[in-house]
Design a protein around this motif. Structure first.
Motif, PDB file in Angstrom:
ATOM      1  N   HIS A  78      47.140  39.001  42.928  1.00 13.54           N
ATOM      2  CA  HIS A  78      47.340  37.552  42.817  1.00 13.54           C
ATOM      3  C   HIS A  78      48.679  37.267  42.144  1.00 13.54           C
ATOM      4  O   HIS A  78      49.468  36.438  42.620  1.00 13.54           O
ATOM      5  N   GLN A  79      48.970  37.969  41.048  1.00  6.62           N
ATOM      6  CA  GLN A  79      50.238  37.766  40.351  1.00  6.62           C
ATOM      7  C   GLN A  79      51.439  38.169  41.209  1.00  6.62           C
ATOM      8  O   GLN A  79      52.492  37.528  41.152  1.00  6.62           O
ATOM      9  N   ALA A  80      51.288  39.199  41.997  1.00  8.31           N
ATOM     10  CA  ALA A  80      52.386  39.600  42.883  1.00  8.31           C
ATOM     11  C   ALA A  80      52.725  38.473  43.853  1.00  8.31           C
ATOM     12  O   ALA A  80      53.905  38.174  44.094  1.00  8.31           O
ATOM     13  N   VAL A  81      51.713  37.821  44.421  1.00  4.43           N
ATOM     14  CA  VAL A  81      51.952  36.726  45.358  1.00  4.43           C
ATOM     15  C   VAL A  81      52.589  35.537  44.646  1.00  4.43           C
ATOM     16  O   VAL A  81      53.570  34.959  45.117  1.00  4.43           O
ATOM     17  N   VAL A  82      52.020  35.172  43.499  1.00  2.22           N
ATOM     18  CA  VAL A  82      52.529  34.021  42.752  1.00  2.22           C
ATOM     19  C   VAL A  82      53.997  34.206  42.381  1.00  2.22           C
ATOM     20  O   VAL A  82      54.781  33.257  42.381  1.00  2.22           O
ATOM     21  N   ASN A  83      54.390  35.453  42.084  1.00  5.43           N
ATOM     22  CA  ASN A  83      55.754  35.733  41.635  1.00  5.43           C
ATOM     23  C   ASN A  83      56.660  36.237  42.750  1.00  5.43           C
ATOM     24  O   ASN A  83      57.763  36.726  42.482  1.00  5.43           O
ATOM     25  N   SER A  84      56.228  36.095  44.012  1.00  6.93           N
ATOM     26  CA  SER A  84      57.031  36.496  45.176  1.00  6.93           C
ATOM     27  C   SER A  84      57.495  37.943  45.088  1.00  6.93           C
ATOM     28  O   SER A  84      58.629  38.281  45.426  1.00  6.93           O
ATOM     29  N   VAL A  85      56.611  38.813  44.607  1.00 10.46           N
ATOM     30  CA  VAL A  85      56.890  40.248  44.545  1.00 10.46           C
ATOM     31  C   VAL A  85      56.382  40.890  45.826  1.00 10.46           C
ATOM     32  O   VAL A  85      55.237  40.698  46.224  1.00 10.46           O
ATOM     33  N   ASP A  86      57.259  41.641  46.474  1.00  9.61           N
ATOM     34  CA  ASP A  86      56.930  42.204  47.783  1.00  9.61           C
ATOM     35  C   ASP A  86      56.097  43.480  47.710  1.00  9.61           C
ATOM     36  O   ASP A  86      55.283  43.737  48.598  1.00  9.61           O
ATOM     37  N   VAL A  87      56.337  44.291  46.682  1.00  7.77           N
ATOM     38  CA  VAL A  87      55.713  45.621  46.597  1.00  7.77           C
ATOM     39  C   VAL A  87      55.084  45.785  45.223  1.00  7.77           C
ATOM     40  O   VAL A  87      55.736  45.557  44.194  1.00  7.77           O
ATOM     41  N   LEU A  88      53.815  46.167  45.192  1.00 13.51           N
ATOM     42  CA  LEU A  88      53.129  46.450  43.945  1.00 13.51           C
ATOM     43  C   LEU A  88      52.814  47.937  43.890  1.00 13.51           C
ATOM     44  O   LEU A  88      52.101  48.453  44.756  1.00 13.51           O
ATOM     45  N   TRP A  89      53.364  48.613  42.890  1.00 15.52           N
ATOM     46  CA  TRP A  89      53.094  50.034  42.666  1.00 15.52           C
ATOM     47  C   TRP A  89      51.977  50.150  41.629  1.00 15.52           C
ATOM     48  O   TRP A  89      52.143  49.753  40.479  1.00 15.52           O
ATOM     49  N   TRP A  90      50.835  50.706  42.037  1.00 12.84           N
ATOM     50  CA  TRP A  90      49.755  50.960  41.089  1.00 12.84           C
ATOM     51  C   TRP A  90      50.113  52.192  40.271  1.00 12.84           C
ATOM     52  O   TRP A  90      50.380  53.266  40.838  1.00 12.84           O
ATOM     53  N   THR A  91      50.123  52.052  38.950  1.00 13.35           N
ATOM     54  CA  THR A  91      50.471  53.181  38.076  1.00 13.35           C
ATOM     55  C   THR A  91      49.455  53.271  36.945  1.00 13.35           C
ATOM     56  O   THR A  91      49.794  53.151  35.760  1.00 13.35           O
ATOM     57  N   ASP A  92      48.205  53.469  37.302  1.00  8.42           N
ATOM     58  CA  ASP A  92      47.173  53.570  36.280  1.00  8.42           C
ATOM     59  C   ASP A  92      47.240  54.924  35.578  1.00  8.42           C
ATOM     60  O   ASP A  92      47.763  55.907  36.112  1.00  8.42           O
ATOM     61  N   HIS A  93      46.695  54.952  34.364  1.00 12.80           N
ATOM     62  CA  HIS A  93      46.779  56.149  33.525  1.00 12.80           C
ATOM     63  C   HIS A  93      45.915  57.274  34.079  1.00 12.80           C
ATOM     64  O   HIS A  93      44.717  57.088  34.333  1.00 12.80           O
ATOM     65  N   ASP A  94      46.524  58.445  34.208  1.00 14.78           N
ATOM     66  CA  ASP A  94      45.784  59.577  34.753  1.00 14.78           C
ATOM     67  C   ASP A  94      44.634  60.000  33.850  1.00 14.78           C
ATOM     68  O   ASP A  94      43.519  60.247  34.305  1.00 14.78           O
ATOM     69  N   GLN A  95      44.887  60.057  32.528  1.00  5.61           N
ATOM     70  CA  GLN A  95      43.843  60.569  31.647  1.00  5.61           C
ATOM     71  C   GLN A  95      42.706  59.572  31.496  1.00  5.61           C
ATOM     72  O   GLN A  95      41.574  59.953  31.169  1.00  5.61           O
ATOM     73  N   ARG A  96      42.954  58.279  31.764  1.00  7.25           N
ATOM     74  CA  ARG A  96      41.867  57.308  31.717  1.00  7.25           C
ATOM     75  C   ARG A  96      41.033  57.374  32.999  1.00  7.25           C
ATOM     76  O   ARG A  96      39.815  57.184  32.962  1.00  7.25           O
ATOM     77  N   MET A  97      41.687  57.621  34.115  1.00 10.40           N
ATOM     78  CA  MET A  97      40.924  57.851  35.339  1.00 10.40           C
ATOM     79  C   MET A  97      39.990  59.054  35.187  1.00 10.40           C
ATOM     80  O   MET A  97      38.871  59.059  35.701  1.00 10.40           O
ATOM     81  N   ASP A  98      40.461  60.056  34.460  1.00  9.96           N
ATOM     82  CA  ASP A  98      39.716  61.307  34.341  1.00  9.96           C
ATOM     83  C   ASP A  98      38.819  61.350  33.106  1.00  9.96           C
ATOM     84  O   ASP A  98      38.024  62.274  32.954  1.00  9.96           O
ATOM     85  N   GLY A  99      38.949  60.360  32.207  1.00 15.59           N
ATOM     86  CA  GLY A  99      38.193  60.423  30.958  1.00 15.59           C
ATOM     87  C   GLY A  99      38.609  61.591  30.094  1.00 15.59           C
ATOM     88  O   GLY A  99      37.792  62.159  29.358  1.00 15.59           O
ATOM     89  N   LYS A 100      39.890  61.947  30.171  1.00  9.59           N
ATOM     90  CA  LYS A 100      40.401  63.098  29.417  1.00  9.59           C
ATOM     91  C   LYS A 100      40.317  62.813  27.919  1.00  9.59           C
ATOM     92  O   LYS A 100      40.834  61.812  27.429  1.00  9.59           O
ATOM     93  N   ASP A 101      39.674  63.722  27.181  1.00 11.77           N
ATOM     94  CA  ASP A 101      39.509  63.582  25.734  1.00 11.77           C
ATOM     95  C   ASP A 101      38.818  62.271  25.367  1.00 11.77           C
ATOM     96  O   ASP A 101      39.136  61.658  24.349  1.00 11.77           O
ATOM     97  N   TYR A 102      37.881  61.859  26.191  1.00 14.63           N
ATOM     98  CA  TYR A 102      37.128  60.644  25.918  1.00 14.63           C
ATOM     99  C   TYR A 102      35.844  60.984  25.166  1.00 14.63           C
ATOM    100  O   TYR A 102      35.280  62.066  25.303  1.00 14.63           O
TER     101      TYR A 102
END
Length: 635
Positions: A78-102
């Motif tokens: 939604h924010q990408a559209v509102v701000n006329s951004v053409d490309v959104l790169w998802w860069t989520d944290h690897d260790q949070r996806m994996d629950g590393k040391d959680y």
């Protein structure tokens, strides 16, 4: 005391996904009419460079429900559209996806000093007191030795809570689990906790209060953060109800002051049932509160033995995000999504853009050995996969908006330059430069670090980022820069080609967009390196869309290979052009002194003197650099 429970196994688990597959009307999601259906990727009037490449704006550091705050994929798009951004790169944290040391288990042995089991967490678990409403003097909480759950293999600890409202208005007394080492996506996850209720009350409840992700307007609800309230009561039947963005799940248990009951919640299932208009996979476990809540009675009870049961590993989470991208694409046709990853178990963090991305397992890597692993294994693996990497927030991850003193900032620049120069930025392709301030370091000092690398012929592309984790207001946030690539299209290969060649400029989303480019002698483009014996050369700068009262400054610094002997920027202003000095194409031509090796870049300066945009440099050298010229930058 019961035997230890076996560790949960990981398996593919997409229960109650509720995937959105059809194209939705953007206006129905709370988007302004001007943004709904905007043909961004093909809009007329897009700036074009001499090779026919378009200026495509990129949000290059964006977090969603797979990281640690309230952002969702839906809200960020939604924010990408509102701000006329053409490309959104998802860069989520690897260790949070994996629950590393959680944390997997909390035993309630201390409010602020419970230490994790080996391999679980890196910091003490802390409970932060939190109370709302008209609490009376009987409200309170503490860690007690008894009673405690017989299921917990660690004896001698439980959280005692009581709440007493001074009237009929809801009063809550409890604690927030302030550790960040449990924040991640809720898909495939359940939480179990043991509870015991004292008898003699009915007007109130014990509560697991779970704030989750921010979403745009959907299903008749306004945009905002969704909340789950699990209310444990002494009688009744289990049921779910939704009131706007708050979902309530009522859970009855025996209340006799003796019986411990294990309560297990599966938030994804409840989200799917409560809000079917949204993708139940796009929700995070952002915070966890434990409360006693009263509407008149003295409500008392205990919590013990909290377990996080995660069934998806990092690779499965990454694959799930790709599936969600495909489901969201028809709803946001104006935005091209690209899947990246932030490699971020410890500092330094690096973003992985493109190629064959895989979530690192860090097998055999220690926290102390992580920086060496990044340089010697992590970044080389990114390059071997066909991807590019950025060196992120070089001065740290702190969110402080207070700018440090100049002396302290200069010292931090010298410290970081001393680290990056010998390692040639660890081989990173991109440096995050466009931060108005981060960890107390302002834009000028971020740029100074970049200039130090440039004066030593360390060729890195500077980009602008937001590192946004919330999805509420990109333009209005403190970190609000985006990156524009001169690229043939928004296809990944074209974007990576532009980034590796330095065909990039960046600027603030809160300022009017100004398209920046450089060309030397009609043959050496921005980002390139040219070797020539010419004592002067012709620089054509582009600053299309430069507002009245603004200017574009031409900055030049010697490439003197000073190394650690001179750890400051040597770029000085050698020219300034106002809108009246630009031709109809937004261009102006200047003659620049190239009798010594130098780099040139431009920066957009608004009427107050604030820098609102940066081009990448062009390097004009009198002899080849010692480490050669990367292929994409050869003029």
């Amino acid at each position: 005391m019961c035997n230890d429970h076996p560790a949960p196994t990981r398996r593919t688990f997409l229960r109650g996904a509720g995937v959105l597959t059809g194209a939705a009307l953007l206006a129905g999601r709370g988007l302004p009419a001007s943004a709904a259906g905007r043909p961004q990727l093909h809009r007329p009037g897009r700036p074009v460079d001499p090779w026919g490449n378009g200026a495509y704006s990129n949000a290059m550091h964006i977090h969603s429900s797979f990281s640690e705050y309230t952002g969702s994929m839906d809200a960020q798009l939604h924010q990408a559209v509102v701000n006329s951004v053409d490309v959104l790169w998802w860069t989520d944290h690897d260790q949070r996806m994996d629950g590393k040391d959680y944390w997997n288990v909390v035993h309630f042995t201390s409010l602020d000093g419970e230490m994790p089991a080996r391999g679980e967490g890196t910091k003490p678990w802390k409970w932060q007191k939190h109370a709302t409403g008209p609490n009376g003097s009987n409200s309170g909480g503490a860690i007690v030795g008894t009673p405690c759950s017989p299921n917990d293999p660690v004896t001698g600890g439980a959280l005692s809570l009581s709440a007493a409202s001074t009237g009929r208005t809801l009063a809550k007394y409890g604690y927030l689990g302030s550790s960040e080492e449990y924040r991640d996506n809720l898909a495939g996850q359940s939480l179990s906790i043991d509870v015991m209720l004292e008898p003699g009350w009915s007007k109130g409840f014990l509560e697991l209060h779970v704030p989750t992700s921010y979403h745009g307007a959907a299903g008749g609800n306004a945009a905002g953060t969704y909340l789950l309230s699990y209310q444990i009561v002494p009688s009744g039947s289990r049921r779910r109800t939704a009131q706007g963005r708050t979902g309530t799940v009522t859970i009855p248990v025996k209340a006799d002051g003796r019986t411990w009951t294990t309560v297990t919640i599966t938030p994804q299932d409840d989200i799917a049932a409560l809000w079917p208009a949204l993708d139940s996979r796009d929700f995070a476990l952002y915070q966890l509160y434990l409360y006693a809540a009263s509407t008149g009675d003295l409500v008392t009870g205990y919590f013990d033995y909290l377990r996080f049961n995660r069934t998806l590993d990092g690779g499965e989470m990454f694959a799930q995000q790709a599936s969600m991208m495909a489901a969201l694409a028809p709803e946001y046709p104006a935005v091209t999504q690209q899947q990246g990853l932030e490699v971020s178990w410890a500092l330094p963090h690096v973003n992985w853009f493109g190629g064959n991305i895989s979530v690192p397992t860090y097998d055999g890597v220690t926290l102390n050995g992580y920086p060496q692993w990044v340089e010697q294994e992590g970044i080389p693996a990114i390059h071997q996969s066909g991807g590019l990497c950025s060196f992120n927030h070089p001065f740290g991850t702190d969110w402080s908006k207070t700018v440090k003193g100049v002396v302290q900032q200069n010292a931090l620049v010298r410290q970081m330059a001393t680290q990056l120069l010998p390692a040639r930025a660890y081989g990173a392709d991109i440096l995050e430069v466009g931060y108005p301030k981060r960890n107390g370091v302002d834009l000028a000092h971020h740029v100074a670090l970049w200039d130090i690398l440039s004066r030593n012929a360390v060729f890195v592309t500077g980009n602008g980022t937001s590192d946004d984790h919330w999805g509420t207001d990109w333009a209005g946030s403190t970190w609000n820069w985006a990156t524009t690539t001169w690229a043939a299209s928004t296809a990944q290969r074209d974007l990576l080609a532009a980034l590796s060649a330095g065909r990039v400029y960046c600027g603030s989303l809160s300022a009017p967009p100004v398209a920046l480019d450089l060309m030397v002698d009609r043959e050496v483009p921005m980002g390139a390196v040219s070797v020539s014996s010419l004592a002067s050369r012709s620089l054509t700068l582009t600053a299309a869309g430069l507002p009245r009262g603004w200017s574009v400054a031409v900055m030049q610094g010697d490439v003197d290979y000073a190394g650690t002997r001179a750890l400051s920027s040597n770029a000085v202003q050698v020219g300034s052009v106002k809108p009246a000095g630009l031709n109809g194409s937004g261009q102006a031509t200047l003659t620049v002194d190239t009798s010594t090796s130098s780099f040139l870049r431009t920066q957009v300066v608004d009427a107050t003197g604030k820098v609102q945009g940066l081009s990448n440099p062009v390097w004009l050298l009198s002899s080849p650099p010692p480490n050669g010229i990367p292929g994409p930058r050869q003029a």
